[in-house]
Write a protein that holds these residues in place. Structure first.
Motif, PDB file in Angstrom:
ATOM      1  N   SER A 133      32.204  44.368  36.493  1.00 34.03           N
ATOM      2  CA  SER A 133      31.651  44.050  37.811  1.00 34.03           C
ATOM      3  C   SER A 133      30.924  42.720  37.660  1.00 34.03           C
ATOM      4  O   SER A 133      29.991  42.603  36.861  1.00 34.03           O
ATOM      5  CB  SER A 133      30.695  45.157  38.247  1.00 34.03           C
ATOM      6  N   LEU A 134      31.369  41.710  38.410  1.00 41.51           N
ATOM      7  CA  LEU A 134      30.816  40.355  38.218  1.00 41.51           C
ATOM      8  C   LEU A 134      29.429  40.225  38.832  1.00 41.51           C
ATOM      9  O   LEU A 134      29.131  40.847  39.855  1.00 41.51           O
ATOM     10  CB  LEU A 134      31.770  39.327  38.845  1.00 41.51           C
ATOM     11  N   ASP A 135      28.588  39.408  38.207  1.00 42.68           N
ATOM     12  CA  ASP A 135      27.234  39.177  38.727  1.00 42.68           C
ATOM     13  C   ASP A 135      27.237  38.195  39.890  1.00 42.68           C
ATOM     14  O   ASP A 135      26.350  38.188  40.720  1.00 42.68           O
ATOM     15  CB  ASP A 135      26.315  38.573  37.641  1.00 42.68           C
ATOM     16  N   ARG A 136      28.260  37.338  39.899  1.00 41.37           N
ATOM     17  CA  ARG A 136      28.309  36.300  40.934  1.00 41.37           C
ATOM     18  C   ARG A 136      29.603  36.454  41.726  1.00 41.37           C
ATOM     19  O   ARG A 136      30.601  36.955  41.215  1.00 41.37           O
ATOM     20  CB  ARG A 136      28.261  34.920  40.277  1.00 41.37           C
ATOM     21  N   LYS A 137      29.559  36.008  42.988  1.00 36.21           N
ATOM     22  CA  LYS A 137      30.720  36.162  43.855  1.00 36.21           C
ATOM     23  C   LYS A 137      31.942  35.451  43.258  1.00 36.21           C
ATOM     24  O   LYS A 137      31.848  34.302  42.823  1.00 36.21           O
ATOM     25  CB  LYS A 137      30.400  35.577  45.232  1.00 36.21           C
ATOM     26  N   MET A 138      33.066  36.157  43.268  1.00 34.63           N
ATOM     27  CA  MET A 138      34.299  35.598  42.712  1.00 34.63           C
ATOM     28  C   MET A 138      34.838  34.527  43.678  1.00 34.63           C
ATOM     29  O   MET A 138      34.882  34.772  44.882  1.00 34.63           O
ATOM     30  CB  MET A 138      35.311  36.751  42.619  1.00 34.63           C
ATOM     31  N   LYS A 139      35.192  33.401  43.161  1.00 37.42           N
ATOM     32  CA  LYS A 139      35.699  32.320  44.022  1.00 37.42           C
ATOM     33  C   LYS A 139      37.199  32.420  44.171  1.00 37.42           C
ATOM     34  O   LYS A 139      37.896  32.825  43.234  1.00 37.42           O
ATOM     35  CB  LYS A 139      35.335  30.966  43.406  1.00 37.42           C
ATOM     36  N   LYS A 140      37.718  32.047  45.337  1.00 40.73           N
ATOM     37  CA  LYS A 140      39.173  32.134  45.515  1.00 40.73           C
ATOM     38  C   LYS A 140      39.860  30.932  44.880  1.00 40.73           C
ATOM     39  O   LYS A 140      39.261  29.861  44.738  1.00 40.73           O
ATOM     40  CB  LYS A 140      39.497  32.277  46.994  1.00 40.73           C
ATOM     41  N   SER A 141      41.124  31.180  44.486  1.00 37.18           N
ATOM     42  CA  SER A 141      41.933  30.074  43.995  1.00 37.18           C
ATOM     43  C   SER A 141      43.339  30.288  44.538  1.00 37.18           C
ATOM     44  O   SER A 141      43.615  31.314  45.171  1.00 37.18           O
ATOM     45  CB  SER A 141      41.945  30.062  42.464  1.00 37.18           C
ATOM     46  N   ALA A 142      44.207  29.331  44.320  1.00 39.00           N
ATOM     47  CA  ALA A 142      45.554  29.424  44.892  1.00 39.00           C
ATOM     48  C   ALA A 142      46.429  30.424  44.147  1.00 39.00           C
ATOM     49  O   ALA A 142      47.432  30.909  44.662  1.00 39.00           O
ATOM     50  CB  ALA A 142      46.196  28.044  44.882  1.00 39.00           C
ATOM     51  N   SER A 143      46.068  30.791  42.945  1.00 44.01           N
ATOM     52  CA  SER A 143      46.949  31.663  42.153  1.00 44.01           C
ATOM     53  C   SER A 143      46.685  33.150  42.420  1.00 44.01           C
ATOM     54  O   SER A 143      45.681  33.518  43.032  1.00 44.01           O
ATOM     55  CB  SER A 143      46.756  31.348  40.665  1.00 44.01           C
ATOM     56  N   ASN A 144      47.638  33.982  41.979  1.00 48.48           N
ATOM     57  CA  ASN A 144      47.469  35.446  42.119  1.00 48.48           C
ATOM     58  C   ASN A 144      46.246  35.892  41.337  1.00 48.48           C
ATOM     59  O   ASN A 144      45.849  35.260  40.357  1.00 48.48           O
ATOM     60  CB  ASN A 144      48.689  36.180  41.555  1.00 48.48           C
TER      61      ASN A 144
END
Ligand code: CTP
Length: 412
Positions: free
Chosen positions: A298-309
């Motif tokens: 469970s990540l401590d920081r918000k996961m950032k979006k990227s172009a890949s799957n």
């Protein structure tokens, strides 16, 4: 299984008070206006509600309102003999299953505590031998006064039930204890008073709702469970007199009154609480839709979006039910639920054997009106001999009554 298609409109209304007559004493407090709505609600639950209004209650609300809402004549006068074959208070007292005083003022509580009988309601209290429930409602100072507290103690000693009062802002603007309880609490108290205490002395743990498995601070993995079936199981057990401990995942339901509540979020939290409570339980009902998998991290920081799957790695969550059945104390009854979308009977039988439960309650959540987030359910109950009872589509509280009937047959 040969199910017949059953739309919501075909489900019979839930009327747990069907065939019951409630003598409904209304005394003179501002909450008398709420009493009118509660009276209506009770008739919808199947009860015949016979209103009796004190002189002061009639200053707040008219007998006509109660007559119109209940379909019964409102009684007001101790000496009104019109149309009666016997004196009214004797006749009313004889024909009722329960007598409630809602709202109950400090004055009626004082009169009842001291056996005074100077109007119809107080006279009825002395001539009535069935169960009586008081629903106090008054200014917080009046409620806190030593005289009121002594009178309430006396009522309890006389065997009368007292529901509430609630805490909050009173009509006069004071904040404190003294408000009439909300409808759900009144309803549970009234149904419980009319239900045999067949689970008295039994401690029950019920789990309900979904779990949430955290991905990062803003995202989680969960499921569609509303918690309605588990909450219905908890309420029905409480009505039957059990001591109930409810372990609930995040849901938008009111906490059932009279149950010990444990709110949890994740499968791991639910496992910890349930394991802690199970040792003292005669019956454990696992109605929760617990996660089978949880993110490895469970990540401590918000996961950032990227172009890949994106691939999330999940790991198995602990199977609480399997833990419980392999650590059960002698004589403990363990009930599992299972949600399936196909081959209900075969999957349910397999699950019952694998999980080692005493009863398995199975439903096909792909059917309309069944399972997640609807007020109704249609289930199979598989007993220890693998006999299968098919419960037709009913309101979830009525389904819970069927399930508890079966559990009671196993409790020694
Ligand atoms: N259960 C549990 N712990 C879990 C998952 C489920 O205690 N981690 C319980 C549920 O509360 C329910 C029963 O196991 O009483 C069956 O849940 P269900 O989701 O139908 O079955 P699973 O065991 O998860 O199997 P599957 O998802 O493969 O059908």
């Amino acid at each position: 299984m040969g199910y017949k298609g059953c739309s919501m409109t075909e489900v019979p209304p839930y009327r747990p008070l069907s065939g019951k007559t409630i003598l409904y004493g209304v005394t003179g407090g501002i909450a008398a206006y709420k009493a009118a709505e509660y009276a209506r609600n009770l008739t919808k639950l199947g009860a015949a509600v016979v209103p009796v209004l004190s002189r002061n209650a009639r200053r707040f609300i008219s007998p006509l309102t109660f007559s119109a809402l209940t379909g019964q004549r409102s009684h007001t006068d101790l000496f009104d003999l019109s149309g009666a074959e016997t004196i009214p208070h004797i006749e009313l007292a004889r024909s009722s299953d329960l007598f409630i005083i809602l709202p109950a003022t400090a004055s009626i509580i004082g009169k009842a505590a001291n056996g005074l009988a100077d109007d119809l309601i107080s006279t009825l209290l002395l001539s009535y031998s069935g169960p009586v429930l008081f629903f106090p409602s008054m200014n917080p100072y009046m409620y806190g006064h030593a005289a009121t507290q002594e009178n309430l103690k006396a009522l309890r000693a006389l065997g009368y039930g007292i529901v509430g009062p609630d805490t909050g802002e009173a009509a006069c603007g004071e904040v404190g204890q003294g408000r009439l309880v909300p409808w759900d609490t009144a309803k549970e108290g009234i149904i419980a008073a009319l239900t045999p205490s067949s689970l008295s002395g039994i401690t029950v743990v019920v789990t309900a709702g979904p779990t949430r498995e955290s991905v990062d601070p803003v995202r989680f993995i969960s499921n569609r469970s509303s918690g309605l079936m588990g909450y219905a199981m908890a309420k029905v057990a409480r009505r039957r007199g059990a001591e109930v401990k409810l372990v609930s995942g995040p849901v938008s339901l009111e906490r059932p009154p009279g149950v010990e509540f444990h709110g949890v979020e994740t499968a791991a939290e639910m496992a910890e609480i349930v394991k802690g409570l199970a040792g003292g339980a005669d019956v454990v009902v696992m109605a929760a839709a617990v996660a089978d998998y949880t993110p490895r991290q469970s990540l401590d920081r918000k996961m950032k979006k990227s172009a890949s799957n994106l691939t999330l790695e999940l790991m198995p969550a602990e199977d609480i039910l399997s833990f419980l059945t392999s650590h059960r104390r002698l004589g403990q009854i363990i009930v599992g639920f299972c949600a399936e979308t196909h081959d209900l009977k075969a999957n349910a039988l397999k699950k019952k054997r694998e999980k080692g439960v005493d009863l398995l309650v199975a439903n096909d959540v792909s059917m309309p009106g069944v399972g997640f987030d609807v007020p109704t359910n249609e289930v199979l109950i598989i007993d220890p001999e693998e006999e299968i009872e098919q419960v037709p589509m009913l309101h979830k509280e009525e389904v819970a009554e069927h399930i508890w009937d079966r559990i009671q047959g196993l409790v020694s």
